[in-house]
Design an enzyme around this catalytic site. Sequence first.
Site, PDB file in Angstrom:
ATOM      1  N   SER A 129      -9.931   0.557   7.146  1.00  0.00           N
ATOM      2  CA  SER A 129      -9.347   0.610   5.806  1.00  0.00           C
ATOM      3  C   SER A 129      -8.774  -0.701   5.281  1.00  0.00           C
ATOM      4  O   SER A 129      -8.387  -0.779   4.114  1.00  0.00           O
ATOM      5  CB  SER A 129      -8.261   1.682   5.749  1.00  0.00           C
ATOM      6  OG  SER A 129      -8.845   2.956   5.697  1.00  0.00           O
ATOM      7  N   LYS A 174       0.842  -1.199   0.000  1.00  0.00           N
ATOM      8  CA  LYS A 174       0.000   0.000   0.000  1.00  0.00           C
ATOM      9  C   LYS A 174       0.878   1.250   0.000  1.00  0.00           C
ATOM     10  O   LYS A 174       1.863   1.312   0.749  1.00  0.00           O
ATOM     11  CB  LYS A 174      -0.921  -0.005   1.218  1.00  0.00           C
ATOM     12  CG  LYS A 174      -1.909   1.153   1.240  1.00  0.00           C
ATOM     13  CD  LYS A 174      -2.805   1.104   2.465  1.00  0.00           C
ATOM     14  CE  LYS A 174      -3.785   2.268   2.477  1.00  0.00           C
ATOM     15  NZ  LYS A 174      -4.614   2.292   3.701  1.00  0.00           N
ATOM     16  N   SER A 199      -9.649   2.610   2.891  1.00  0.00           N
ATOM     17  CA  SER A 199      -8.753   3.261   1.958  1.00  0.00           C
ATOM     18  C   SER A 199      -7.817   2.301   1.220  1.00  0.00           C
ATOM     19  O   SER A 199      -7.270   2.671   0.180  1.00  0.00           O
ATOM     20  CB  SER A 199      -7.897   4.279   2.700  1.00  0.00           C
ATOM     21  OG  SER A 199      -7.035   3.632   3.630  1.00  0.00           O
TER      22      SER A 199
END
Lengths: 495, 95
Positions: A187, A88, A163
Amino acid sequence: MDSFAALSLFDMLSGLRRGDFSAVELTRACLARVERLEPALHTLITYTPELALEQAGAADRRYAEWRRDDPSAAWNLPPLLGIPVMIKDVLCLKGVRTTCGSKILENFIPPYTATAVQRLLDAGVAVVGKSNTDEYAMGSSTENSAYGPTHNPWDLQRVPGGSSGGSAAAVAARLVPLATGTDTGGSIRQPASYCGVTGLKPTYGRVSRYGLVAYGSSLDAVGGFARSAAEVALMVHTMAGHDPLDSTSAALPVPSYGLEGASLKGVRIGVPAEYFIEGIQPEVEQAVRAAITQMERLGAAVQPVSLPHTAYALPVYYLIAPAEASANLARYDGVRFGLRESGDAMWDVFFHSRGAGFGPEVKRRIMLGTYALSAGYYDAYYGQAQKVRTLIKQDFEQAFDMVDMVACPVAPSTAFKLGEHTDDPLAMYLEDVFTLPANLAGVPGLTFPVGFDARGLPVGMQLMGPHYKEDSLLRAAHAYQHVTDWHMRSPDLSI
Amino acid sequence: MSLTQAEVEHIAQLARLDLTEEEKARYREQLSAILDYAARLRELDTSHITPTASVLAASLPLREDEVRPGLSLQDVLSNAPQAEERQFRVPPVLE
């Protein structure tokens, strides 16, 4: 489907050990699939094929040495040798651009690597790219990325959640078997649910935050995605454990996450009524209740529990997280790194750089947090939120006196359409209503698929347990996945 | 509750954020709605509750204050928008 994409992580590892294929072959297949599907999905902000092939080449040399020297001792091979992964884009990887989904870090090349990422590198992974995220991990749909949204592999018109949407979509689309995520208010868990994969948010402090670009420092947790509990267990176990570079990382041993013979017999599972509220999509409730019944048939003792302050988690979170964010993001001033807009004096540079570099949601949270911390409002907003946080934490402590874990929905609905909530921040925040409490209490949460709605969109279920009991959650999910195949379903991507 | 234009401008000033007139109007409306929602926290009597700043039970560890290598000067300056010799270059801070 490409033949490699059908393989599990364990198939890949045993194939590599047997020499059925090389890490370079596996990585090339993975890169080819990324290149074919990326235009439709947009899971990556930065694609790193040369790095992945270089790391795969090193993995092959290591396998060759091992075969030559001591092929009986599989235990002395790094646990993820030759496995392609995505990271990420809020976790630093030295020498590779890390944007946090923000324009303000468009050209930021970190001079060091996050501990969680370093442990994966030491375990032998090949990094395919940095995955898409809402800007600074602030969002529930990945639509707040300055580099454009990720699309849900189950329905390209829909969001993957957020996210960590890029990572979740990539694992769902079988681009990579593993991807890292971070979870400050859901997230990892919410995108795992929307994309039909397994996602683990560990206990706060279980995985080092060193090199994770800070959003809400008392809430942020590093974890990951895989198809199954067994696969995500191996990844998170690799990343977990004390790190002297993060003073909040727990100085506790990490138990084995070995799931052999995992059973639900005698496991006490609580079902909190507060998570089955009016307005929840009926198919979500049905699928989650069916999964709980299935776990009961597998031997779990299911009982109702109460987490009475659940409804307050949303206002508590949306005061505490923005307050911490407003302090953490003060560092983006255009002086040492990041975007600099010109100005006659230093002050002008601050205002112009931050005004031009941050996107709308980040500005909104900085404004909200600044207000909650400002003179005259601190006690009424931030102070009160910290006190109610105590009540939410106590809810879990009391529940875990009676049960080993709680089971509940991850989000009130399945994946929504791109653009559906972008004009109404409060409606977007409501997507997080079932995931925020775990961050506020610091407890681990595991999400895994338990069905589909009528549109064919995945439904996830969440297990939450006491601090540092990731292993219990993983064993429960593994026992469920042993007799179900929701986690094996793949989206049709013959695009 | 409703934030005033002056309050929005004051917050933006504290946060060092340039906002357009359109952004000010939008944030005024949206922040007011979010703060209205947050007002439900006042329903709870918390007069005897200790605030939670961190969920960690253990005290934070200490270590010996030893000299250790850090990032090189070149690494530290590598992302600077403007650097000169051993320093970050910025516009004047004082008139």
